[in-house]
Structure formats: structure tokens, C-alpha cells
Design a protein around this motif. Structure first.
Motif, short mmCIF file in Angstrom:
data_model
loop_
_atom_site.label_atom_id
_atom_site.label_comp_id
_atom_site.label_asym_id
_atom_site.label_seq_id
_atom_site.Cartn_x
_atom_site.Cartn_y
_atom_site.Cartn_z
N PRO A 48 11.49 28.50 -38.71
CA PRO A 48 10.47 28.79 -39.73
C PRO A 48 10.06 30.26 -39.73
CG PRO A 48 9.83 26.91 -38.38
CD PRO A 48 11.02 27.53 -37.72
N TYR A 49 9.75 30.78 -40.91
CA TYR A 49 9.31 32.17 -41.02
C TYR A 49 8.00 32.31 -41.78
CZ TYR A 49 11.25 31.83 -45.70
OH TYR A 49 11.51 31.44 -46.98
N ALA A 50 7.46 31.22 -42.31
CA ALA A 50 6.24 31.30 -43.12
C ALA A 50 5.08 31.92 -42.35
CB ALA A 50 5.86 29.92 -43.65
N GLU A 51 4.91 31.55 -41.09
CA GLU A 51 3.81 32.11 -40.30
C GLU A 51 4.01 33.60 -40.07
OE1 GLU A 51 1.99 31.61 -35.86
OE2 GLU A 51 2.55 29.76 -36.91
N LEU A 52 5.25 34.01 -39.79
CA LEU A 52 5.53 35.44 -39.61
C LEU A 52 5.25 36.20 -40.91
CD1 LEU A 52 8.89 35.34 -37.61
CD2 LEU A 52 6.59 35.81 -36.73
N LEU A 53 5.58 35.59 -42.02
CA LEU A 53 5.34 36.21 -43.32
C LEU A 53 3.84 36.45 -43.52
CD1 LEU A 53 6.60 37.10 -46.01
CD2 LEU A 53 6.38 34.73 -46.78
N THR A 54 3.04 35.45 -43.18
CA THR A 54 1.58 35.59 -43.28
C THR A 54 1.08 36.67 -42.33
OG1 THR A 54 1.36 33.28 -43.92
CG2 THR A 54 -0.62 34.35 -43.07
#
Length: 122
Positions: free
Chosen positions: A61-67
Motif C-alpha cells: 500500500p502507498y496511500a498512507e505514504l501519499l498522505t
């Protein structure tokens, strides 16, 4: 008349609609620092909307890194499609099209639709 394409944030991407809709492979990476570097290149290119077609658990997953990298300046939406497949239901295609339309209608920032490892045509 040939119009110049905006720069691509990654070689494995292509402009579907120049300056508005970009498509390509998963923008993350197994290594968090590499994932951050890749995501920053998308953000530097102005991409603010990410529509992810990968399945949960398919890739890191990358959504948290994006945030963490961009805060509330980005949007992320997952509409999963089984790898090496097509949507099983017409409503899934309608969902994807609606998500793209919403993101483009917000204007100003390109939208990135995430495929899988080899999403870029030859």
C-alpha cells in the motif's frame, strides 16, 4: 498540429488526456524510501488524484505514504480489478468512469489511474 505532451513523472506512464489523465503502473515500491521518491515525482508533476485499480494485498500500500508526503492536497480511491482481468460487472466500469469524471471536474490537477506492473502499452 502536434501538441507537446506534459512531462511524465515516470517512464512507465502515459498521458490518456494530456495534462488531465495519466495512466500507468503502481506508483509505490517495496521499499518505503523508494516509494516516497516515486510518489514525490508524481506530486512534482502536479498529480493530486490517484485512482487505484489494484486489489487489496496485491502490492504494498502507498496511500498512507501519499498522505504523509502531500497531506490533504491529494485524493486516493481504490476500485479494484482482479490482476490480468477486466471488471466483472458493468457497474465497476461505471464507478471507474465516474471517479475519473469527478477528479477531472475538480480541475487544476492531473489524475493518475493506477494499473499494475505492466500497464504501459508498447
Amino acid at each position: 498540429m502536434v501538441t507537446q505532451q506534459p512531462p511524465k513523472p515516470d517512464p512507465n506512464t502515459y498521458w490518456v488526456v494530456p495534462g488531465k489523465l495519466l495512466a500507468g503502473e503502481y506508483p509505490g515500491a517495496p521499499d518505503s524510501e523508494e516509494a516516497r521518491r516515486r510518489l514525490r515525482s508524481f506530486l512534482a508533476a502536479g498529480v493530486r488524484h490517484f485512482i487505484d485499480l489494484t486489489e487489496v494485498g496485491e502490492l504494498r500500500p502507498y496511500a498512507e505514504l501519499l498522505t504523509q508526503e502531500a497531506g490533504s492536497k491529494t485524493s486516493y480511491e481504490r476500485i479494484p480489478i482482479r490482476d490480468v482481468s477486466v471488471p466483472e460487472e458493468p457497474k465497476t466500469v461505471a464507478e471507474i468512469v465516474a471517479a475519473i469524471d469527478r477528479a477531472i471536474a475538480e480541475g487544476g490537477s492531473p489524475t493518475y489511474i493506477v494499473g499494475v506492473e505492466s500497464a504501459v502499452p508498447d
